[in-house]
Design a protein around this motif. Structure first.
Motif, PDB file in Angstrom:
ATOM      1  N   GLN A  64      54.926  11.552 -34.808  1.00 39.95           N
ATOM      2  CA  GLN A  64      54.691  10.118 -34.942  1.00 39.95           C
ATOM      3  C   GLN A  64      55.962   9.400 -35.376  1.00 39.95           C
ATOM      4  N   PRO A  65      56.114   8.152 -34.917  1.00 38.82           N
ATOM      5  CA  PRO A  65      57.266   7.367 -35.382  1.00 38.82           C
ATOM      6  C   PRO A  65      57.077   6.982 -36.852  1.00 38.82           C
ATOM      7  N   SER A  66      58.122   6.503 -37.458  1.00 39.85           N
ATOM      8  CA  SER A  66      58.077   6.081 -38.857  1.00 39.85           C
ATOM      9  C   SER A  66      57.047   4.976 -39.045  1.00 39.85           C
ATOM     10  N   GLY A  67      56.281   5.086 -40.114  1.00 39.59           N
ATOM     11  CA  GLY A  67      55.372   4.015 -40.498  1.00 39.59           C
ATOM     12  C   GLY A  67      56.035   3.054 -41.463  1.00 39.59           C
ATOM     13  N   ASN A  68      57.286   3.326 -41.804  1.00 42.97           N
ATOM     14  CA  ASN A  68      58.008   2.528 -42.791  1.00 42.97           C
ATOM     15  C   ASN A  68      59.009   1.556 -42.180  1.00 42.97           C
ATOM     16  N   MET A  69      59.361   1.760 -40.913  1.00 46.41           N
ATOM     17  CA  MET A  69      60.328   0.865 -40.259  1.00 46.41           C
ATOM     18  C   MET A  69      60.321   1.154 -38.767  1.00 46.41           C
ATOM     19  N   ASP A  70      60.885   0.225 -38.019  1.00 46.48           N
ATOM     20  CA  ASP A  70      61.159   0.481 -36.611  1.00 46.48           C
ATOM     21  C   ASP A  70      62.437  -0.267 -36.218  1.00 46.48           C
ATOM     22  N   ASP A  71      62.862  -0.113 -34.979  1.00 47.93           N
ATOM     23  CA  ASP A  71      64.130  -0.692 -34.529  1.00 47.93           C
ATOM     24  C   ASP A  71      64.113  -2.221 -34.419  1.00 47.93           C
ATOM     25  N   SER A  72      62.921  -2.821 -34.489  1.00 48.04           N
ATOM     26  CA  SER A  72      62.828  -4.283 -34.339  1.00 48.04           C
ATOM     27  C   SER A  72      63.131  -5.025 -35.635  1.00 48.04           C
ATOM     28  N   GLY A  73      63.260  -4.309 -36.735  1.00 44.61           N
ATOM     29  CA  GLY A  73      63.473  -4.967 -38.024  1.00 44.61           C
ATOM     30  C   GLY A  73      62.240  -4.928 -38.898  1.00 44.61           C
ATOM     31  N   PHE A  74      61.176  -4.282 -38.427  1.00 41.75           N
ATOM     32  CA  PHE A  74      59.948  -4.162 -39.200  1.00 41.75           C
ATOM     33  C   PHE A  74      60.154  -3.181 -40.340  1.00 41.75           C
ATOM     34  N   PHE A  75      59.783  -3.590 -41.548  1.00 34.73           N
ATOM     35  CA  PHE A  75      59.756  -2.717 -42.712  1.00 34.73           C
ATOM     36  C   PHE A  75      58.401  -2.891 -43.354  1.00 34.73           C
ATOM     37  N   SER A  76      57.778  -1.815 -43.744  1.00 35.62           N
ATOM     38  CA  SER A  76      56.429  -1.872 -44.311  1.00 35.62           C
ATOM     39  C   SER A  76      56.471  -2.229 -45.793  1.00 35.62           C
ATOM     40  N   ILE A  77      55.773  -3.293 -46.151  1.00 32.87           N
ATOM     41  CA  ILE A  77      55.622  -3.699 -47.547  1.00 32.87           C
ATOM     42  C   ILE A  77      54.141  -3.960 -47.753  1.00 32.87           C
ATOM     43  N   GLN A  78      53.602  -3.488 -48.858  1.00 34.89           N
ATOM     44  CA  GLN A  78      52.194  -3.734 -49.141  1.00 34.89           C
ATOM     45  C   GLN A  78      52.071  -4.480 -50.454  1.00 34.89           C
ATOM     46  N   TRP A  79      51.220  -5.511 -50.448  1.00 35.80           N
ATOM     47  CA  TRP A  79      50.984  -6.343 -51.610  1.00 35.80           C
ATOM     48  C   TRP A  79      49.556  -6.132 -52.081  1.00 35.80           C
ATOM     49  N   PHE A  80      49.356  -6.171 -53.399  1.00 31.92           N
ATOM     50  CA  PHE A  80      48.020  -5.975 -53.951  1.00 31.92           C
ATOM     51  C   PHE A  80      47.696  -7.055 -54.970  1.00 31.92           C
ATOM     52  N   ASN A  81      46.439  -7.464 -54.980  1.00 38.47           N
ATOM     53  CA  ASN A  81      45.908  -8.340 -56.009  1.00 38.47           C
ATOM     54  C   ASN A  81      45.428  -7.432 -57.135  1.00 38.47           C
ATOM     55  N   LEU A  82      46.074  -7.516 -58.289  1.00 35.75           N
ATOM     56  CA  LEU A  82      45.729  -6.673 -59.431  1.00 35.75           C
ATOM     57  C   LEU A  82      45.016  -7.468 -60.515  1.00 35.75           C
ATOM     58  N   ASN A  83      44.335  -8.544 -60.123  1.00 37.84           N
ATOM     59  CA  ASN A  83      43.575  -9.366 -61.053  1.00 37.84           C
ATOM     60  C   ASN A  83      42.592  -8.481 -61.821  1.00 37.84           C
ATOM     61  N   SER A  84      42.652  -8.542 -63.131  1.00 40.17           N
ATOM     62  CA  SER A  84      41.803  -7.669 -63.954  1.00 40.17           C
ATOM     63  C   SER A  84      40.330  -8.040 -63.879  1.00 40.17           C
ATOM     64  N   LEU A  85      39.993  -9.176 -63.278  1.00 42.46           N
ATOM     65  CA  LEU A  85      38.590  -9.540 -63.099  1.00 42.46           C
ATOM     66  C   LEU A  85      37.983  -8.875 -61.868  1.00 42.46           C
ATOM     67  N   LEU A  86      38.803  -8.278 -61.032  1.00 41.58           N
ATOM     68  CA  LEU A  86      38.308  -7.578 -59.852  1.00 41.58           C
ATOM     69  C   LEU A  86      37.856  -6.174 -60.233  1.00 41.58           C
ATOM     70  N   THR A  87      37.027  -5.581 -59.408  1.00 47.69           N
ATOM     71  CA  THR A  87      36.570  -4.221 -59.678  1.00 47.69           C
ATOM     72  C   THR A  87      37.644  -3.187 -59.377  1.00 47.69           C
ATOM     73  N   GLY A  88      38.687  -3.578 -58.666  1.00 44.67           N
ATOM     74  CA  GLY A  88      39.792  -2.683 -58.355  1.00 44.67           C
ATOM     75  C   GLY A  88      40.859  -3.437 -57.591  1.00 44.67           C
ATOM     76  N   PRO A  89      42.011  -2.793 -57.321  1.00 44.10           N
ATOM     77  CA  PRO A  89      43.095  -3.447 -56.579  1.00 44.10           C
ATOM     78  C   PRO A  89      42.639  -3.814 -55.169  1.00 44.10           C
ATOM     79  N   GLU A  90      43.130  -4.932 -54.663  1.00 48.45           N
ATOM     80  CA  GLU A  90      42.817  -5.348 -53.306  1.00 48.45           C
ATOM     81  C   GLU A  90      44.100  -5.585 -52.532  1.00 48.45           C
ATOM     82  N   LEU A  91      44.149  -5.044 -51.325  1.00 49.37           N
ATOM     83  CA  LEU A  91      45.300  -5.239 -50.448  1.00 49.37           C
ATOM     84  C   LEU A  91      45.348  -6.688 -49.993  1.00 49.37           C
ATOM     85  N   ILE A  92      46.555  -7.255 -49.983  1.00 48.05           N
ATOM     86  CA  ILE A  92      46.769  -8.618 -49.482  1.00 48.05           C
ATOM     87  C   ILE A  92      47.692  -8.506 -48.279  1.00 48.05           C
ATOM     88  N   SER A  93      47.259  -9.032 -47.153  1.00 45.73           N
ATOM     89  CA  SER A  93      48.085  -8.955 -45.947  1.00 45.73           C
ATOM     90  C   SER A  93      49.329  -9.826 -46.108  1.00 45.73           C
TER      91      SER A  93
END
Length: 147
Positions: A64-93
Motif C-alpha cells: 500500500q502507498p503511504s497513508g501519511n503523504m503523497d506526491d501531490s502535497g497531501f499530508f495526513s493530520i487528524q484533529w480531535f475535539n477533547l471537550n471534557s463534556l463529551l463521552t470521549g474524543p471526537e474526530l474533526i474533519s
C-alpha cells in the motif's frame, strides 16, 4: 493585522499552511512534513513487522502507498475535539475544523494553543497505524451545563 501570521496557499500544501497558520509562524516546510511522514511510514512498518514479516497482513501493508503523504502535497493530520463534556474524543474533519473553532469562539468558549515540544503519546502511535472514522453526532455527558 500585521501581528497575525498568515501563510497564503501555495500549491497543494494545505497541511503546511494549516500548521503554520495555526502555530503562527513558519515552523514547517514541505521537506519537514515529508520527513515526518517518512518517519511515520517507517514506524508503521516496524509496528506491522512485530506481527510477523511473513504474515499476509504485513505483505499487504507493504504493497500500500503511504497513508501519511503523497506526491501531490497531501499530508495526513487528524484533529480531535477533547471537550471534557463529551463521552470521549471526537474526530474533526479538516474541512469542519475552521467552522468548529469559529462556533466555539462564538459560543464563548476559550480556545487554547499549545506550543513547544510535547511528550510522546500512545494515542499518536496508534493513530499512525490506524485511521479513525468521524462520528456524525457528538455525544455529550448527561446533565452537563459547564462551559
Amino acid at each position: 493585522m500585521d501581528s497575525i501570521f498568515h501563510e497564503k496557499q501555495e500549491g497543494s500544501l494545505c497541511a503546511q499552511h494549516c500548521l503554520n497558520n495555526l502555530l503562527q509562524g513558519e515552523y514547517f516546510t514541505p521537506v519537514d512534513l515529508s520527513s515526518i511522514a517518512q518517519q511515520l511510514d517507517e514506524e508503521e512498518r516496524m509496528r506491522m513487522a512485530e506481527g510477523g514479516m511473513a504474515s499476509e497482513e504485513y505483505r499487504t501493508f507493504l504493497q500500500q502507498p503511504s497513508g501519511n503523504m503523497d506526491d501531490s502535497g497531501f499530508f495526513s493530520i487528524q484533529w480531535f475535539n477533547l471537550n471534557s463534556l463529551l463521552t470521549g474524543p471526537e474526530l474533526i474533519s479538516d474541512t469542519y475544523l475552521a467552522l468548529f473553532l469559529a462556533q466555539l469562539q462564538q459560543e464563548g468558549y476559550s480556545i487554547f494553543v499549545i506550543r513547544g515540544n510535547l511528550p510522546e503519546c500512545e494515542a499518536e502511535q496508534i493513530l499512525g497505524i490506524m485511521r479513525v472514522q468521524q462520528h456524525l453526532q457528538e455525544k455529550r455527558l448527561q446533565n452537563s451545563t459547564v462551559k
